[in-house]
Design an enzyme around this catalytic site. Sequence first.
Site, PDB file in Angstrom:
ATOM      1  N   GLY A 178      23.350  13.652 -29.161  1.00  0.00           N
ATOM      2  CA  GLY A 178      22.910  14.163 -27.862  1.00  0.00           C
ATOM      3  C   GLY A 178      23.449  13.308 -26.728  1.00  0.00           C
ATOM      4  O   GLY A 178      23.701  13.794 -25.623  1.00  0.00           O
ATOM      5  N   ALA A 179      23.630  12.019 -27.011  1.00  0.00           N
ATOM      6  CA  ALA A 179      24.143  11.125 -25.975  1.00  0.00           C
ATOM      7  C   ALA A 179      25.591  11.494 -25.627  1.00  0.00           C
ATOM      8  O   ALA A 179      26.009  11.396 -24.471  1.00  0.00           O
ATOM      9  CB  ALA A 179      24.055   9.677 -26.440  1.00  0.00           C
ATOM     10  N   GLY A 218       0.839  -1.206   0.000  1.00  0.00           N
ATOM     11  CA  GLY A 218       0.000   0.000   0.000  1.00  0.00           C
ATOM     12  C   GLY A 218       0.865   1.243   0.000  1.00  0.00           C
ATOM     13  O   GLY A 218       1.987   1.255  -0.499  1.00  0.00           O
ATOM     14  N   GLY A 219       0.323   2.303   0.610  1.00  0.00           N
ATOM     15  CA  GLY A 219       1.046   3.573   0.632  1.00  0.00           C
ATOM     16  C   GLY A 219       2.366   3.493   1.366  1.00  0.00           C
ATOM     17  O   GLY A 219       3.234   4.364   1.200  1.00  0.00           O
TER      18      GLY A 219
HETATM   19  C1  HXC Z   1      -3.399  -4.430  11.712  1.00  0.00           C
HETATM   20  C2  HXC Z   1      -2.361  -6.304  10.891  1.00  0.00           C
HETATM   21  C3  HXC Z   1      -2.141  -5.670   9.652  1.00  0.00           C
HETATM   22  C4  HXC Z   1      -2.617  -4.333   9.510  1.00  0.00           C
HETATM   23  C5  HXC Z   1      -1.332  -7.646   9.550  1.00  0.00           C
HETATM   24  N1  HXC Z   1      -1.854  -7.512  10.777  1.00  0.00           N
HETATM   25  N2  HXC Z   1      -1.519  -6.520   8.838  1.00  0.00           N
HETATM   26  N3  HXC Z   1      -2.987  -5.684  11.926  1.00  0.00           N
HETATM   27  N4  HXC Z   1      -3.239  -3.756  10.564  1.00  0.00           N
HETATM   28  N5  HXC Z   1      -2.433  -3.650   8.371  1.00  0.00           N
HETATM   29  C6  HXC Z   1      -1.841  -8.498  11.838  1.00  0.00           C
HETATM   30  C7  HXC Z   1      -2.750  -9.677  11.509  1.00  0.00           C
HETATM   31  O1  HXC Z   1      -4.092  -9.369  11.885  1.00  0.00           O
HETATM   32  C8  HXC Z   1      -2.139 -10.753  12.366  1.00  0.00           C
HETATM   33  O2  HXC Z   1      -2.543 -10.560  13.701  1.00  0.00           O
HETATM   34  C9  HXC Z   1      -0.661 -10.446  12.326  1.00  0.00           C
HETATM   35  O3  HXC Z   1      -0.569  -9.061  11.932  1.00  0.00           O
HETATM   36  C10 HXC Z   1       0.086 -11.267  11.316  1.00  0.00           C
HETATM   37  O4  HXC Z   1      -0.616 -11.195  10.092  1.00  0.00           O
HETATM   38  P1  HXC Z   1      -0.951 -12.502   9.224  1.00  0.00           P
HETATM   39  O5  HXC Z   1      -1.944 -12.088   8.210  1.00  0.00           O
HETATM   40  O6  HXC Z   1      -1.291 -13.627  10.127  1.00  0.00           O
HETATM   41  O7  HXC Z   1       0.465 -12.790   8.576  1.00  0.00           O
HETATM   42  P2  HXC Z   1       0.795 -13.296   7.118  1.00  0.00           P
HETATM   43  O8  HXC Z   1      -0.060 -14.460   6.760  1.00  0.00           O
HETATM   44  O9  HXC Z   1       2.246 -13.470   7.091  1.00  0.00           O
HETATM   45  O10 HXC Z   1       0.397 -12.108   6.129  1.00  0.00           O
HETATM   46  C11 HXC Z   1       1.104 -10.892   6.224  1.00  0.00           C
HETATM   47  C12 HXC Z   1       0.397  -9.875   5.335  1.00  0.00           C
HETATM   48  C13 HXC Z   1      -1.109  -9.808   5.692  1.00  0.00           C
HETATM   49  C14 HXC Z   1       0.610 -10.237   3.874  1.00  0.00           C
HETATM   50  C15 HXC Z   1       1.097  -8.532   5.582  1.00  0.00           C
HETATM   51  O11 HXC Z   1      -1.240  -9.666   7.102  1.00  0.00           O
HETATM   52  C16 HXC Z   1      -1.820  -8.692   5.039  1.00  0.00           C
HETATM   53  O12 HXC Z   1      -2.189  -8.767   3.853  1.00  0.00           O
HETATM   54  N6  HXC Z   1      -2.097  -7.633   5.804  1.00  0.00           N
HETATM   55  C17 HXC Z   1      -2.819  -6.500   5.322  1.00  0.00           C
HETATM   56  C18 HXC Z   1      -1.996  -5.721   4.371  1.00  0.00           C
HETATM   57  C19 HXC Z   1      -2.698  -4.473   3.955  1.00  0.00           C
HETATM   58  O13 HXC Z   1      -3.606  -4.517   3.119  1.00  0.00           O
HETATM   59  N7  HXC Z   1      -2.362  -3.399   4.651  1.00  0.00           N
HETATM   60  C20 HXC Z   1      -2.958  -2.139   4.444  1.00  0.00           C
HETATM   61  C21 HXC Z   1      -2.279  -1.595   3.218  1.00  0.00           C
HETATM   62  S1  HXC Z   1      -2.939  -0.068   2.843  1.00  0.00           S
HETATM   63  P3  HXC Z   1      -3.046 -11.797  14.611  1.00  0.00           P
HETATM   64  O14 HXC Z   1      -3.192 -11.190  15.954  1.00  0.00           O
HETATM   65  O15 HXC Z   1      -4.296 -12.263  14.010  1.00  0.00           O
HETATM   66  O16 HXC Z   1      -1.948 -12.804  14.504  1.00  0.00           O
HETATM   67  C22 HXC Z   1      -1.893   0.922   3.574  1.00  0.00           C
HETATM   68  C23 HXC Z   1      -2.270   2.332   3.390  1.00  0.00           C
HETATM   69  C24 HXC Z   1      -1.146   3.182   3.828  1.00  0.00           C
HETATM   70  O17 HXC Z   1      -0.973   0.557   4.194  1.00  0.00           O
HETATM   71  C25 HXC Z   1      -1.328   4.518   3.239  1.00  0.00           C
HETATM   72  C26 HXC Z   1      -0.187   5.372   3.581  1.00  0.00           C
HETATM   73  C27 HXC Z   1      -0.214   6.624   2.756  1.00  0.00           C
END
Ligand code: HXC
Length: 516
Positions: free
Chosen positions: A406-407, A171-172
């Site tokens: 130019g290069a 993501g971001g």
């Molecule tokens: C809160 C999160 C989390 C998140 C993971 N966890 N991502 N908690 N916010 N973004 C937690 C899970 O709930 C889990 O907790 C623990 O971390 C481990 O995650 P798993 O899914 O069990 O691990 P894994 O199978 O290895 O997968 C990892 C992962 C997946 C690929 C990163 O967790 C995932 O897809 N997470 C979401 C990614 C995402 O979409 N993030 C937001 C992106 S948008 P428990 O307690 O259940 O073990 C973004 C916007 C930012 O970031 C903008 C900035 C400008």
Amino acid sequence: MTNEEAFARFEETREKMLKGGGDARIEAQHKRGKLTARERIGALLDEDSFSEQNTYVVPRSHDFGMDKKKFPGDGVVSGSGRINGRKVYLSSQDFTVLGGSLGEMHAIRIADAQIDALKTGSPFIQINDSGGARIQEGTLSLDGYAKIFRANTLSSGVIPQISIILGPCAGGAVYSPAITDFIMMVEKVSNMYITGPQVIKAVTGEEISQEDLGGARAHTFKSGNAHFRFKSEDECLAFTRRLLSYLPSNNKEKPPVSECTDPVDRPTPELKDLLPENQRKPYDIRSLINSAFDADSFIEVQADFAQNIVVGFAKLNGYTVGIMANQPKMMAAVLDINASDKAARFVRFCDSFNIPVVSLVDVPGFLPGTAQEHGGIIRHGAKLLFAIAEATVPKIALIVRKGYGGAFIAMASKNLGYDRVLAYPAAEIAVMGAEGAANIIFRKEIEAAEDPAAKRQEKIEEFKVQVMNPFIAAGYGYVDDVIDPAQTRKALWKSLEMYLGKEETRPVKKHGNMPL
Ligand code: HXC
């Protein structure tokens, strides 16, 4: 509370803080071939040099059960330490705590380390291993990213910033590394993407694995987002230490000068045989780099991407230089969109951090074709011209074989800003290659000849001798010296030595408007 009770509380809280998400999650991290956040810091820093900041912060948010998920440190470890004795600041996300997700306090830890790095003029290194924005903390988390992006931007060109991706970066979240100077990735460990495979499948129907979409190979070979690719975390962290030994701590310092055991006047006779007689035959420009610069000192940057240009750091008599070299082994060394972007960004890094640039020139021109034209080669090529003209560091060019059009200007023109231009005896400098030139300016004469093919060849040779000869350019003062390839190392060092300490000013402005 007695002193004894206070001490027991200290020990218990400290142990919890050091354990992050606990033993089971640490084991899961290890099973994936990954180190923990603290183990990574241990491998990166000089022994026992780490001082931690904001060690016990916990989330202030209580939404969605967050009051029951308070881990001291909030899923990231941050502070300062030393690498080869020199101070750095760093953050290291802890995937064992809420997936290393970034909430308000987690972001404050990273941003505080960034700001302190800036205040003290120290490099900043971030180790990313995170599920991205902490979903439970909503806009607090987004605001946290904004703080980090801003600090990255303010630090750009002031302190070196390195991003080490050792897990997911989605993501971001990807934009903080993208603003920094260098991104390191480890095969089968690191991932970077704006939207992951599931979202892509839902939106476009495409099926792709995480590794193919945003793994180390995808970002070093295809997108060019990452600069270095490694097989293991240990290799990556050890390399980061080496890279820093080439760089100054900030833009007010010069890069560290290392002891040089390779004699600076060492002859390089092997370079006499490097160039094939046939102008079109490829050779590997890295052979020249490895011969001419200090032994084993070359560090290639973005080695997998836009391989038609080679960029990287080397040492010359112990001094750090940035090398930008056309690569005849790949696409005949032509400059295209990606090569222009790669070289321009590298030159800007060197200029920001007082690293002289050495350009090794063997380039037939910019790549023709509609894909390039419509892809914006005009804009992208202009970046390289802009970067060279803007740079005030010493800039030295060596025309190895050919420099056309130019290069040539981008790679070796004194009036663009190169301080010193050298050429090998067989170098060819012209608006275009002899074949193309003969076809245009001698077309009528060739067509009228009894044997047009023979006439054409005669005119090509005539053009080569009369126009392309390096002494023509040297006669105009565009080439300072024509050198014997066997003296390449010595000549490059003498050229660098001439311009060490160079100072050049530019008109006062807020900033230029580089064609992005
Ligand atoms: C809160 C999160 C989390 C998140 C993971 N966890 N991502 N908690 N916010 N973004 C937690 C899970 O709930 C889990 O907790 C623990 O971390 C481990 O995650 P798993 O899914 O069990 O691990 P894994 O199978 O290895 O997968 C990892 C992962 C997946 C690929 C990163 O967790 C995932 O897809 N997470 C979401 C990614 C995402 O979409 N993030 C937001 C992106 S948008 P428990 O307690 O259940 O073990 C973004 C916007 C930012 O970031 C903008 C900035 C400008």
